[in-house]
Write a protein that holds these residues in place. Structure first.
Motif, mmCIF file in Angstrom:
data_model
loop_
_atom_site.group_PDB
_atom_site.id
_atom_site.type_symbol
_atom_site.label_atom_id
_atom_site.label_comp_id
_atom_site.label_asym_id
_atom_site.label_seq_id
_atom_site.Cartn_x
_atom_site.Cartn_y
_atom_site.Cartn_z
ATOM 1 N N ALA A 91 -76.185 23.181 50.667
ATOM 2 C CA ALA A 91 -75.933 22.282 51.796
ATOM 3 C C ALA A 91 -76.200 20.832 51.421
ATOM 4 C CB ALA A 91 -76.799 22.695 52.987
ATOM 5 N N SER A 107 -72.941 18.346 58.755
ATOM 6 C CA SER A 107 -74.155 18.842 58.109
ATOM 7 C C SER A 107 -74.529 20.212 58.661
ATOM 8 C CB SER A 107 -75.315 17.864 58.340
ATOM 9 O OG SER A 107 -75.050 16.622 57.733
ATOM 10 N N ALA A 110 -72.379 22.748 57.018
ATOM 11 C CA ALA A 110 -72.779 22.864 55.618
ATOM 12 C C ALA A 110 -73.987 23.792 55.488
ATOM 13 C CB ALA A 110 -73.107 21.489 55.049
ATOM 14 N N LEU A 111 -74.968 23.626 56.382
ATOM 15 C CA LEU A 111 -76.165 24.472 56.333
ATOM 16 C C LEU A 111 -75.843 25.910 56.720
ATOM 17 C CD1 LEU A 111 -79.240 24.501 55.893
ATOM 18 C CD2 LEU A 111 -79.497 24.075 58.349
ATOM 19 N N SER A 114 -73.741 27.640 54.060
ATOM 20 C CA SER A 114 -74.591 27.946 52.905
ATOM 21 C C SER A 114 -75.494 29.137 53.175
ATOM 22 C CB SER A 114 -75.438 26.717 52.553
ATOM 23 O OG SER A 114 -74.631 25.639 52.125
ATOM 24 N N THR A 320 -69.088 25.659 51.325
ATOM 25 C CA THR A 320 -70.537 25.842 51.217
ATOM 26 C C THR A 320 -70.895 27.327 51.147
ATOM 27 O OG1 THR A 320 -70.688 25.613 53.642
ATOM 28 C CG2 THR A 320 -71.133 23.656 52.309
#
Length: 336
Positions: A91, A107, A110-111, A114, A320
């Motif tokens: 991330a 974001s 992305a987290l 991931s 991701t």
């Protein structure tokens, strides 16, 4: 895994989570302050300091989103500390890449991408580690519908404001909404901190449960405060590349436009936070700006820039997922 090694991994995960929160702060600082800087309602320095303070306060307002991240997407019993570490590395890497390119990607996604990728490829159980129903309800559906909501609500608010001020002079409109936009930008910064800082809180709380299993799920006060501080410090760094994309490249903004976009985005984000939905604040503010621009005329929105942003949205989850999945698979293969 020995106790000492597990403790070192826990410390590393906490450190990575705070780094992610810091990067999230400067990567997503534009979400809260791009419009207020672009319209010159506030100076960049004042906007950044105010945004950082309100991000900090927003992070203290609840832990509903943290619970979704920490226990609602993957099976805690099947996730290990190395998997969580791979999640954060993937991330952070994607956030830094999109920041360098000046793309306002999510974001949050992305987290989440991931975490799902690392959980999928990091154990033999694969997809059974993932709570797919919650992923659809709390991630996929909001990802699809929140930009539409931001666009539509911002369009309606801006249309109504245009009708309400049609007898006022441009100077008067700018003066009135220059002041109102300061308030709307503040609420936007508050909502950003409330939703986004909780994601790192959830990851750290998940790591704590893995290290020391316990009944129930809670976020300790020190986790809340450390994540709030990390995000506030990151916001202080500014994120000027993305501020320029949101605030100037996509649409020429005036205070009334900024007020409409920020009011829309803050309302949508705060509503999602109350239901524990880890919303993409980037998607909501960007689509709100698009909705505002569309009331002028469709050509007022610089669609080539919008297309680049949409591609970043679409790619974030799968990219991701694969990056952190590859990292987790490599770590598992090496340790076995």
């Amino acid at each position: 895994m020995g106790i000492e090694l597990a403790l070192l991994l826990l410390i590393a995960v906490v450190g990575l989570a705070l780094i992610f929160d810091f990067v999230n702060g400067f990567h997503d600082a534009a979400n809260a302050i791009a419009t207020v800087v672009a319209t010159r309602a506030l100076s960049p320095r004042t906007a950044v300091i105010g945004g950082a303070a309100l991000n900090f306060i927003g992070a203290l307002l609840g832990t509903e989103v943290a619970a979704t991240i920490g226990k609602g997407l993957v099976d805690q019993a099947m996730v290990t500390l190395p998997i969580v570490a791979c999640t954060l590395i993937g991330a952070i890497g994607w956030n830094l890449f999109t920041w360098y390119k000046g793309l306002p990607s999510s974001s949050s996604h992305a987290l989440i991408g991931s975490l799902l990728g690392a959980a999928y490829f990091g154990t033999a159980a694969g997809g059974s580690n993932i709570q797919w129903g919650n992923v659809l309800d709390k991630v996929v559906y909001p990802m699809l519908f929140s930009p539409l909501a931001g666009f539509a609500v911002a369009f309606l608010i801006m249309f109504g404001l245009t009708w309400a001020v049609h007898r006022m002079t441009s100077v008067r409109i700018n003066k009135v909404f220059g002041k109102l936009q300061i308030v709307s930008a503040g609420v936007m910064a508050l909502s950003h901190g409330h939703n986004d800082a909780q994601k790192s809180m959830g990851i750290i709380a998940l790591a704590l449960v893995i290290y020391q299993p316990q009944a129930g799920f809670s976020v300790p006060l020190w986790v809340i405060l450390s994540c709030a501080i990390a995000m506030a410090l990151g916001t202080m760094m500014g994120g000027w590349r993305i501020i320029r994309t949101l605030g100037t490249k996509m649409l020429t903004l005036r205070p009334i436009h900024g007020f409409a976009a920020e009011t829309t985005a803050a309302t949508v984000i705060m509503g999602a936070s109350a239901f524990g939905i880890p919303l993409s604040t980037t998607q909501v503010i960007t689509s709100s700006i698009m909705g505002v621009g569309a009331t002028k005329r469709l050509s007022a929105v610089r669609w080539p820039v919008v297309i680049q942003i949409v591609w970043a949205w679409l790619l974030t989850l799968p990219v991701t997922f694969l990056i952190s999945g590859a990292l987790a698979y490599g770590v598992v293969s090496y340790t076995n």
